[in-house]
Design an enzyme around this catalytic site. Structure first.
Site, PDB file in Angstrom:
ATOM      1  N   ASP A  29      19.238  10.644  51.608  1.00 23.25           N
ATOM      2  CA  ASP A  29      18.747  11.626  52.575  1.00 23.25           C
ATOM      3  C   ASP A  29      19.802  11.853  53.664  1.00 23.25           C
ATOM      4  OD1 ASP A  29      15.623  12.662  53.382  1.00 23.25           O
ATOM      5  OD2 ASP A  29      17.150  12.743  54.953  1.00 23.25           O
ATOM      6  N   ASN A  85       5.620  14.075  50.958  1.00 22.85           N
ATOM      7  CA  ASN A  85       4.931  14.973  51.882  1.00 22.85           C
ATOM      8  C   ASN A  85       4.535  16.241  51.137  1.00 22.85           C
ATOM      9  OD1 ASN A  85       5.365  13.208  54.084  1.00 22.85           O
ATOM     10  ND2 ASN A  85       7.428  14.019  54.370  1.00 22.85           N
ATOM     11  N   HIS A  98       9.657  16.017  45.865  1.00 21.60           N
ATOM     12  CA  HIS A  98      10.564  14.893  46.077  1.00 21.60           C
ATOM     13  C   HIS A  98       9.790  13.694  46.572  1.00 21.60           C
ATOM     14  CE1 HIS A  98      10.464  17.292  49.780  1.00 21.60           C
ATOM     15  NE2 HIS A  98      10.660  16.170  50.462  1.00 21.60           N
TER      16      HIS A  98
END
Ligand code: 5GP
Ligand code: ZN
Length: 112
Positions: A29, A85, A98
């Site tokens: 990330d 999320n 993801h």
């Protein structure tokens, strides 16, 4: 379709790859929220967990088969967290399915 993670998978946008197989891609990330913060995505565009169906279930199974291998390769021997999320209330900012792998420290007990 203009999708950031599709562009990353194609190599049009650089990323720090940590794992790849026929159906999934994992990369660090850009804005880590833990000492280890990696994203695992299906190579095929799926919008979110909410868009998973029986046709895409094999892609999701492949991701969850890869996750323990990715976690081991990142040195997460003492546990980690997997988060996805979804949509507005879930604060999903990139509309390509993801899973966040977070670890490298004792994580917060607070989930929401
Ligand atoms: P979401 O908020 O949708 O669950 O997670 C999207 C994640 O993608 C965020 O943690 C964000 O830091 C990460 N991200 C956004 N743009 C990029 C990028 O260009 N490269 C990488 N490696 N990560 C990104
Ligand atoms: Zn995409």
């Amino acid at each position: 379709m203009d999708c950031l993670f599709c562009a990353i998978i194609k190599g049009e946008i650089p990323s720090k790859k940590v794992y790849e197989d026929d159906s999934c891609y994992a990369f660090l990330d850009i804005n880590p929220q833990a000492p280890v913060h990696c994203l695992v995505v299906p190579k095929e565009h799926i919008a979110s967990v909410d868009a998973i169906n029986s046709e895409s279930a094999d892609k999701v199974a492949a991701i969850f088969t890869a996750i323990p291998k990715i976690a081991a390769s990142l040195g997460l021997t003492n546990g980690y967290r997997v988060v996805s999320n979804i949509g507005e209330d879930g604060c999903q900012s990139v509309k390509h399915l993801h899973f966040h792998i977070l670890g490298g420290k004792k994580l917060s007990e607070n989930m929401a």
